[in-house]
Design an enzyme around this catalytic site. Structure first.
Site, short mmCIF file in Angstrom:
data_model
loop_
_atom_site.label_atom_id
_atom_site.label_comp_id
_atom_site.label_asym_id
_atom_site.label_seq_id
_atom_site.Cartn_x
_atom_site.Cartn_y
_atom_site.Cartn_z
N HIS A 34 56.85 -6.14 47.08
CA HIS A 34 56.12 -5.39 47.72
C HIS A 34 56.61 -5.16 49.17
CE1 HIS A 34 51.90 -3.94 48.50
NE2 HIS A 34 52.01 -4.21 49.79
N ASP A 36 56.13 -3.64 52.83
CA ASP A 36 54.95 -3.09 53.35
C ASP A 36 55.66 -2.03 54.89
OD1 ASP A 36 52.38 -4.17 52.62
OD2 ASP A 36 53.42 -5.94 52.88
N MET A 38 54.92 0.20 57.76
CA MET A 38 54.05 0.48 58.81
C MET A 38 54.59 1.20 59.96
SD MET A 38 52.01 -3.30 59.16
CE MET A 38 51.90 -4.30 57.40
N HIS A 67 54.55 0.13 50.05
CA HIS A 67 53.24 0.33 50.41
C HIS A 67 53.12 1.01 51.76
CE1 HIS A 67 49.25 -1.83 51.76
NE2 HIS A 67 49.08 -0.52 51.73
N MET A 69 51.74 2.30 54.85
CA MET A 69 50.63 2.30 55.91
C MET A 69 50.94 3.13 56.84
SD MET A 69 49.94 -1.68 55.47
CE MET A 69 51.54 -1.72 54.62
N GLY A 146 48.57 -12.65 56.41
CA GLY A 146 47.75 -14.01 56.86
C GLY A 146 46.26 -13.82 57.27
N GLY A 173 46.18 -8.64 50.35
CA GLY A 173 45.60 -9.13 51.28
C GLY A 173 44.85 -10.67 51.15
C1 DX5 Z 1 48.69 -6.22 54.97
C2 DX5 Z 1 49.83 -5.87 53.92
C3 DX5 Z 1 49.85 -6.84 52.95
C4 DX5 Z 1 50.43 -8.34 53.60
C5 DX5 Z 1 49.70 -9.48 52.41
O1 DX5 Z 1 48.39 -4.96 55.53
O2 DX5 Z 1 49.48 -4.78 52.84
O3 DX5 Z 1 50.87 -6.76 51.92
O4 DX5 Z 1 51.83 -8.54 53.41
O5 DX5 Z 1 49.99 -10.50 53.27
P1 DX5 Z 1 48.93 -11.85 52.84
O6 DX5 Z 1 49.27 -12.10 51.39
O7 DX5 Z 1 49.80 -12.96 53.63
O8 DX5 Z 1 47.76 -11.59 53.28
ZN ZN Z 2 50.57 -4.51 51.14
#
Ligand code: DX5
Ligand code: ZN
Length: 216
Positions: A34, A36, A38, A67, A69, A146, A173
């Site tokens: 996965h 992320d 951003m 993913h 964002m 986190g 999350g």
């Molecule tokens: C948050 C991300 C998640 C994040 C999850 O915006 O989309 O993928 O990395 O991390 P944990 O499992 O630590 O909440």
């Molecule tokens: Zn994510």
């Protein structure tokens, strides 16, 4: 019948050793990687973009579950396809035309996912589900790893699962060994976890436990 897919979030990994971290997770039993993405605009954090995915691609055969964002996700479809992303997951809140975007993602050879923030009602997703490969129900406000899991979001997973028995439903999350049963019981089958896997003494055991609970 959907199957369990465990997707460690590389946001919690050592970015300086990203390729090694991906291989470590796959060796420990991960199904998806996965990633992320951003942009510092849709969410108040900045991580990585298509160039990093492109650099990573020759080093791993893992399924890159991206993913995004980001605002204006349409802008990045070509770059992520060229970089070798396997799944392009945009946020419903970031686009004005999800149907066109889903078609664009598929036309570029990627699977299409749509993510829903905690305050977005799930019924907005229903009309798009027949076209989607995966729906991501966020269980924290997107932006940071986190954070604490929001159990209220499980009602959305239940409603989605009731209507779409074969859909891949991802949760992301705050997932950990304490709340995985609630998520699995609601109907989630794709489990993203950053902190609870990467900070564990034995990350492989956490992946194994997630899979066992989701498969029960
Ligand atoms: C948050 C991300 C998640 C994040 C999850 O915006 O989309 O993928 O990395 O991390 P944990 O499992 O630590 O909440
Ligand atoms: Zn994510």
């Amino acid at each position: 019948m959907v199957t369990a897919k465990i997707a460690p979030s590389l946001l919690s990994s050592d970015f300086a050793r990203l390729a090694d971290e991906c291989e470590r997770m796959l060796t420990l039993g991960a199904d998806y990687l996965h990633m992320d993405i951003m942009d510092g605009h849709f969410v108040p954090n900045l991580t990585l973009g298509a160039p990093i995915i492109k650099s990573l691609r020759p080093h791993t055969k893992g399924f890159l579950d991206c993913h995004l964002m980001v605002s204006n996700p349409e802008q990045w479809v070509d770059d992520f396809a060229d970089a070798g992303a396997d799944l392009f997951c945009f946020h419903y809140e970031a686009t004005n035309n999800a149907a066109v975007l889903i078609d664009k993602i598929h036309a570029k050879g990627m699977k299409a996912g749509m993510a829903i923030k905690p305050n977005t009602p799930i019924d907005v997703a229903f009309e798009f589900c027949p076209k989607l490969d995966q729906v991501l129900v966020m269980t924290v406000e997107p932006g940071f790893g986190g954070q604490a899991f929001m159990p209220d979001c499980m009602q959305k997973v239940r409603e989605l699962r009731k209507r779409f028995p074969d859909l891949d439903i991802e949760v992301d999350g705050g997932l950990d060994p304490e709340n995985i049963e609630v998520a699995a019981e609601a109907g989630a089958n794709v489990i993203v976890a950053g902190s609870s896997i990467f900070k564990a003494k034995s990350p492989g055991d956490v992946i194994l436990l997630f899979r066992k609970v989701v498969s029960e």
